[in-house]
Scaffold this motif. Structure first.
Motif, PDB file in Angstrom:
ATOM      1  N   ILE A  72       0.856  -1.190   0.000  1.00 15.30           N
ATOM      2  CA  ILE A  72       0.000   0.000   0.000  1.00 15.30           C
ATOM      3  C   ILE A  72       0.890   1.236   0.000  1.00 15.30           C
ATOM      4  N   GLN A  73       0.711   2.067  -1.004  1.00 13.76           N
ATOM      5  CA  GLN A  73       1.523   3.277  -1.150  1.00 13.76           C
ATOM      6  C   GLN A  73       0.618   4.500  -1.152  1.00 13.76           C
ATOM      7  N   ALA A  74       1.101   5.571  -0.520  1.00 12.02           N
ATOM      8  CA  ALA A  74       0.349   6.828  -0.513  1.00 12.02           C
ATOM      9  C   ALA A  74       1.328   7.986  -0.447  1.00 12.02           C
ATOM     10  N   SER A  75       0.845   9.135  -0.871  1.00  5.23           N
ATOM     11  CA  SER A  75       1.667  10.336  -0.815  1.00  5.23           C
ATOM     12  C   SER A  75       0.877  11.444  -0.141  1.00  5.23           C
ATOM     13  N   GLY A  76       1.576  12.523   0.172  1.00  6.34           N
ATOM     14  CA  GLY A  76       0.944  13.673   0.798  1.00  6.34           C
ATOM     15  C   GLY A  76       1.855  14.871   0.670  1.00  6.34           C
ATOM     16  N   ASP A  77       1.356  16.029   1.043  1.00  3.00           N
ATOM     17  CA  ASP A  77       2.179  17.239   0.984  1.00  3.00           C
ATOM     18  C   ASP A  77       3.368  17.154   1.933  1.00  3.00           C
ATOM     19  N   THR A  78       3.194  16.426   3.031  1.00  5.08           N
ATOM     20  CA  THR A  78       4.261  16.235   4.019  1.00  5.08           C
ATOM     21  C   THR A  78       4.323  14.746   4.361  1.00  5.08           C
ATOM     22  N   LEU A  79       5.372  14.339   5.045  1.00  8.17           N
ATOM     23  CA  LEU A  79       5.493  12.943   5.447  1.00  8.17           C
ATOM     24  C   LEU A  79       4.365  12.531   6.400  1.00  8.17           C
ATOM     25  N   PRO A  80       4.012  13.333   7.409  1.00 11.07           N
ATOM     26  CA  PRO A  80       2.881  12.936   8.259  1.00 11.07           C
ATOM     27  C   PRO A  80       1.579  12.746   7.485  1.00 11.07           C
ATOM     28  N   LYS A  81       1.306  13.606   6.521  1.00 13.04           N
ATOM     29  CA  LYS A  81       0.086  13.447   5.729  1.00 13.04           C
ATOM     30  C   LYS A  81       0.145  12.188   4.873  1.00 13.04           C
ATOM     31  N   ALA A  82       1.312  11.841   4.374  1.00 15.03           N
ATOM     32  CA  ALA A  82       1.461  10.612   3.599  1.00 15.03           C
ATOM     33  C   ALA A  82       1.213   9.389   4.487  1.00 15.03           C
ATOM     34  N   ILE A  83       1.692   9.433   5.719  1.00 21.13           N
ATOM     35  CA  ILE A  83       1.469   8.325   6.657  1.00 21.13           C
ATOM     36  C   ILE A  83      -0.026   8.166   6.923  1.00 21.13           C
ATOM     37  N   ILE A  84      -0.711   9.283   7.168  1.00 25.22           N
ATOM     38  CA  ILE A  84      -2.161   9.251   7.408  1.00 25.22           C
ATOM     39  C   ILE A  84      -2.880   8.658   6.192  1.00 25.22           C
ATOM     40  N   ASN A  85      -2.517   9.103   5.010  1.00 26.23           N
ATOM     41  CA  ASN A  85      -3.175   8.612   3.791  1.00 26.23           C
ATOM     42  C   ASN A  85      -2.954   7.114   3.599  1.00 26.23           C
ATOM     43  N   ALA A  86      -1.742   6.642   3.869  1.00 25.90           N
ATOM     44  CA  ALA A  86      -1.457   5.216   3.714  1.00 25.90           C
ATOM     45  C   ALA A  86      -2.193   4.390   4.767  1.00 25.90           C
ATOM     46  N   ALA A  87      -2.194   4.867   6.002  1.00 20.16           N
ATOM     47  CA  ALA A  87      -2.898   4.146   7.063  1.00 20.16           C
ATOM     48  C   ALA A  87      -4.391   4.080   6.768  1.00 20.16           C
ATOM     49  N   TYR A  88      -4.939   5.173   6.282  1.00 22.74           N
ATOM     50  CA  TYR A  88      -6.362   5.177   5.944  1.00 22.74           C
ATOM     51  C   TYR A  88      -6.653   4.243   4.768  1.00 22.74           C
ATOM     52  N   SER A  89      -5.718   4.125   3.852  1.00 22.03           N
ATOM     53  CA  SER A  89      -5.876   3.183   2.740  1.00 22.03           C
ATOM     54  C   SER A  89      -5.944   1.742   3.243  1.00 22.03           C
ATOM     55  N   ILE A  90      -5.183   1.444   4.279  1.00 24.37           N
ATOM     56  CA  ILE A  90      -5.250   0.110   4.883  1.00 24.37           C
ATOM     57  C   ILE A  90      -6.647  -0.130   5.451  1.00 24.37           C
ATOM     58  N   ILE A  91      -7.182   0.856   6.142  1.00 30.24           N
ATOM     59  CA  ILE A  91      -8.539   0.735   6.698  1.00 30.24           C
ATOM     60  C   ILE A  91      -9.552   0.539   5.580  1.00 30.24           C
ATOM     61  N   GLU A  92      -9.441   1.341   4.532  1.00 31.95           N
ATOM     62  CA  GLU A  92     -10.384   1.215   3.419  1.00 31.95           C
ATOM     63  C   GLU A  92     -10.294  -0.148   2.745  1.00 31.95           C
ATOM     64  N   ARG A  93      -9.101  -0.649   2.599  1.00 35.60           N
ATOM     65  CA  ARG A  93      -8.908  -1.938   1.936  1.00 35.60           C
ATOM     66  C   ARG A  93      -9.601  -3.055   2.711  1.00 35.60           C
TER      67      ARG A  93
END
Length: 107
Positions: A72-93
């Protein structure tokens, strides 16, 4: 429910106590929403990374704006936002999978 609330409840295992705070059963403490801002604070975001690593996810990053947990890969404007996006992708999956084993592992 926003991304931070979903992550707090489903990954960190915190329970909503009031509209503005969670209860962390592992540590026996209340956490006010102003005390947990992982999208703005790298230390808070790293708590999410640590918990996911406990569940067997391998964390990699480019150090700036891209994060990967296993496949699962995600990006964001900052590293913390990328972590949030990736973690949320895990939940969605795993949201559509109705097996107790997955939710027991994530909660």
């Amino acid at each position: 429910m926003n991304k931070t609330d979903s992550i707090a409840r489903r990954i960190l295992g915190w329970k909503l106590n009031r509209w503005d705070r969670w209860f962390d059963f592992e540590n026996g403490v209340f956490i006010h929403e102003s005390e947990f801002q992982p999208e703005h604070n790298l230390d808070h975001a790293m708590k999410i990374v640590q918990k996911l690593e406990e569940f067997g996810y391998h964390y990699t990053t480019d150090g700036v704006s891209m994060v990967r947990f296993n496949d699962i890969q995600a990006s964001g404007d900052t590293l913390p936002k990328a972590i949030i996006n990736a973690a949320y992708s895990i939940i969605e999956r795993h949201a559509n999978i109705h097996t107790p084993n997955i939710w027991n592992q994530l909660c």
